[in-house]
Design a protein around this motif. Structure first.
Motif, PDB file in Angstrom:
ATOM      1  N   GLU A 197       0.819  -1.214   0.000  1.00  0.00           N
ATOM      2  CA  GLU A 197       0.000   0.000   0.000  1.00  0.00           C
ATOM      3  C   GLU A 197       0.855   1.268   0.000  1.00  0.00           C
ATOM      4  O   GLU A 197       0.332   2.371   0.018  1.00  0.00           O
ATOM      5  N   GLY A 198       2.178   1.093   0.045  1.00  0.00           N
ATOM      6  CA  GLY A 198       3.080   2.233  -0.036  1.00  0.00           C
ATOM      7  C   GLY A 198       3.619   2.737   1.286  1.00  0.00           C
ATOM      8  O   GLY A 198       4.282   3.774   1.332  1.00  0.00           O
ATOM      9  N   TYR A 199       3.338   2.018   2.367  1.00  0.00           N
ATOM     10  CA  TYR A 199       3.838   2.436   3.674  1.00  0.00           C
ATOM     11  C   TYR A 199       5.281   1.990   3.892  1.00  0.00           C
ATOM     12  O   TYR A 199       5.677   0.915   3.432  1.00  0.00           O
ATOM     13  N   GLU A 200       6.028   2.797   4.612  1.00  0.00           N
ATOM     14  CA  GLU A 200       7.320   2.401   5.145  1.00  0.00           C
ATOM     15  C   GLU A 200       6.989   1.788   6.503  1.00  0.00           C
ATOM     16  O   GLU A 200       6.429   2.464   7.371  1.00  0.00           O
ATOM     17  N   VAL A 201       7.313   0.491   6.679  1.00  0.00           N
ATOM     18  CA  VAL A 201       6.813  -0.260   7.825  1.00  0.00           C
ATOM     19  C   VAL A 201       7.909  -0.593   8.829  1.00  0.00           C
ATOM     20  O   VAL A 201       8.986  -1.065   8.457  1.00  0.00           O
ATOM     21  N   SER A 202       7.613  -0.362  10.115  1.00  0.00           N
ATOM     22  CA  SER A 202       8.447  -0.818  11.222  1.00  0.00           C
ATOM     23  C   SER A 202       7.634  -1.860  11.977  1.00  0.00           C
ATOM     24  O   SER A 202       6.402  -1.781  12.013  1.00  0.00           O
ATOM     25  N   VAL A 203       8.333  -2.818  12.589  1.00  0.00           N
ATOM     26  CA  VAL A 203       7.629  -3.885  13.301  1.00  0.00           C
ATOM     27  C   VAL A 203       8.192  -4.081  14.699  1.00  0.00           C
ATOM     28  O   VAL A 203       9.335  -3.737  14.982  1.00  0.00           O
ATOM     29  N   ALA A 204       7.342  -4.663  15.551  1.00  0.00           N
ATOM     30  CA  ALA A 204       7.746  -5.038  16.907  1.00  0.00           C
ATOM     31  C   ALA A 204       6.961  -6.289  17.280  1.00  0.00           C
ATOM     32  O   ALA A 204       5.810  -6.448  16.883  1.00  0.00           O
ATOM     33  N   ALA A 205       7.603  -7.171  18.064  1.00  0.00           N
ATOM     34  CA  ALA A 205       6.979  -8.441  18.428  1.00  0.00           C
ATOM     35  C   ALA A 205       6.391  -8.455  19.829  1.00  0.00           C
ATOM     36  O   ALA A 205       5.822  -9.453  20.252  1.00  0.00           O
ATOM     37  N   ASN A 206       6.519  -7.339  20.559  1.00  0.00           N
ATOM     38  CA  ASN A 206       5.904  -7.283  21.894  1.00  0.00           C
ATOM     39  C   ASN A 206       5.558  -5.827  22.225  1.00  0.00           C
ATOM     40  O   ASN A 206       5.912  -4.902  21.498  1.00  0.00           O
ATOM     41  N   GLY A 207       4.864  -5.662  23.334  1.00  0.00           N
ATOM     42  CA  GLY A 207       4.381  -4.343  23.703  1.00  0.00           C
ATOM     43  C   GLY A 207       5.461  -3.338  24.023  1.00  0.00           C
ATOM     44  O   GLY A 207       5.390  -2.181  23.592  1.00  0.00           O
ATOM     45  N   GLU A 208       6.455  -3.735  24.798  1.00  0.00           N
ATOM     46  CA  GLU A 208       7.520  -2.791  25.175  1.00  0.00           C
ATOM     47  C   GLU A 208       8.274  -2.285  23.956  1.00  0.00           C
ATOM     48  O   GLU A 208       8.527  -1.082  23.841  1.00  0.00           O
ATOM     49  N   LYS A 209       8.640  -3.201  23.043  1.00  0.00           N
ATOM     50  CA  LYS A 209       9.325  -2.765  21.819  1.00  0.00           C
ATOM     51  C   LYS A 209       8.402  -1.915  20.964  1.00  0.00           C
ATOM     52  O   LYS A 209       8.833  -0.941  20.350  1.00  0.00           O
ATOM     53  N   GLY A 210       7.122  -2.282  20.938  1.00  0.00           N
ATOM     54  CA  GLY A 210       6.147  -1.500  20.189  1.00  0.00           C
ATOM     55  C   GLY A 210       6.022  -0.087  20.714  1.00  0.00           C
ATOM     56  O   GLY A 210       5.987   0.876  19.939  1.00  0.00           O
ATOM     57  N   ILE A 211       5.959   0.048  22.021  1.00  0.00           N
ATOM     58  CA  ILE A 211       5.886   1.383  22.634  1.00  0.00           C
ATOM     59  C   ILE A 211       7.131   2.190  22.272  1.00  0.00           C
ATOM     60  O   ILE A 211       7.036   3.379  21.945  1.00  0.00           O
ATOM     61  N   ALA A 212       8.292   1.542  22.297  1.00  0.00           N
ATOM     62  CA  ALA A 212       9.536   2.241  21.941  1.00  0.00           C
ATOM     63  C   ALA A 212       9.489   2.740  20.497  1.00  0.00           C
ATOM     64  O   ALA A 212       9.850   3.892  20.218  1.00  0.00           O
ATOM     65  N   VAL A 213       9.023   1.898  19.577  1.00  0.00           N
ATOM     66  CA  VAL A 213       8.946   2.299  18.167  1.00  0.00           C
ATOM     67  C   VAL A 213       7.933   3.426  17.991  1.00  0.00           C
ATOM     68  O   VAL A 213       8.207   4.413  17.306  1.00  0.00           O
ATOM     69  N   LEU A 214       6.767   3.297  18.618  1.00  0.00           N
ATOM     70  CA  LEU A 214       5.744   4.344  18.502  1.00  0.00           C
ATOM     71  C   LEU A 214       6.219   5.664  19.095  1.00  0.00           C
ATOM     72  O   LEU A 214       5.859   6.736  18.593  1.00  0.00           O
ATOM     73  N   THR A 215       7.013   5.600  20.143  1.00  0.00           N
ATOM     74  CA  THR A 215       7.528   6.800  20.798  1.00  0.00           C
ATOM     75  C   THR A 215       8.604   7.469  19.947  1.00  0.00           C
ATOM     76  O   THR A 215       8.623   8.696  19.801  1.00  0.00           O
ATOM     77  N   GLU A 216       9.497   6.655  19.375  1.00  0.00           N
ATOM     78  CA  GLU A 216      10.597   7.187  18.573  1.00  0.00           C
ATOM     79  C   GLU A 216      10.140   7.701  17.219  1.00  0.00           C
ATOM     80  O   GLU A 216      10.657   8.697  16.722  1.00  0.00           O
ATOM     81  N   GLN A 217       9.189   6.989  16.604  1.00  0.00           N
ATOM     82  CA  GLN A 217       8.745   7.330  15.256  1.00  0.00           C
ATOM     83  C   GLN A 217       7.227   7.240  15.181  1.00  0.00           C
ATOM     84  O   GLN A 217       6.697   6.271  14.639  1.00  0.00           O
ATOM     85  N   PRO A 218       6.496   8.194  15.724  1.00  0.00           N
ATOM     86  CA  PRO A 218       5.039   8.116  15.656  1.00  0.00           C
ATOM     87  C   PRO A 218       4.574   7.972  14.195  1.00  0.00           C
ATOM     88  O   PRO A 218       4.921   8.797  13.357  1.00  0.00           O
ATOM     89  N   PRO A 219       3.821   6.906  13.906  1.00  0.00           N
ATOM     90  CA  PRO A 219       3.456   6.610  12.518  1.00  0.00           C
ATOM     91  C   PRO A 219       2.141   7.260  12.086  1.00  0.00           C
ATOM     92  O   PRO A 219       1.379   7.783  12.901  1.00  0.00           O
ATOM     93  N   ASP A 220       1.881   7.134  10.800  1.00  0.00           N
ATOM     94  CA  ASP A 220       0.600   7.546  10.243  1.00  0.00           C
ATOM     95  C   ASP A 220      -0.463   6.485  10.519  1.00  0.00           C
ATOM     96  O   ASP A 220      -1.652   6.790  10.568  1.00  0.00           O
TER      97      ASP A 220
END
Length: 124
Positions: free
Chosen positions: A24-47
């Protein structure tokens, strides 16, 4: 299209979501658990963020609650739990939508296209 984050502990589902979003044209980041997910969302808030409810270290509801104020894009909860009460918990946490598994890639694409046309939940 923008950026997306997938927070999902199941490897196969995470890869499928990553492929669908990349198509769909997104640049995608992934995380396999909540803590890593929170870190990714905090560092790079996505669309767009797709957050599984059943993560190994915390519920996805908690991930959304902790990060909704940081993410100006859409947040979508994914779960095999299909009860109305589960969906309401997701919406109350700040999600824009609650989708149930299993899903077909084409159906997911169409649903996500529709979701991103709506206003974002203002959890800030």
């Amino acid at each position: 299209m923008g950026t997306a984050v997938v927070i999902e502990d199941d490897d196969d589902i995470r890869r499928l979501l990553e492929v669908v979003l990349a198509q769909e044209g997104y640049e995608v980041s992934v995380a396999a658990n909540g803590e890593k997910g929170i870190a990714v969302l905090t560092e790079q808030p996505p669309d767009l963020a797709l957050v599984d409810v059943g993560l190994p270290d915390m519920e996805g509801y908690e991930v959304v609650k902790r990060t909704r104020h940081l993410v100006s894009g859409h947040m979508v909860m994914l779960s095999a739990r299909s009860e109305a009460a589960d969906a309401q918990l997701g919406l109350d946490a700040g999600a824009d939508e609650y989708l149930t598994k299993p899903f077909r890639p084409r159906q997911l694409r169409e649903t996500l296209r529709e979701i991103i046309t709506r206003p974002v939940t203002d959890g800030r």
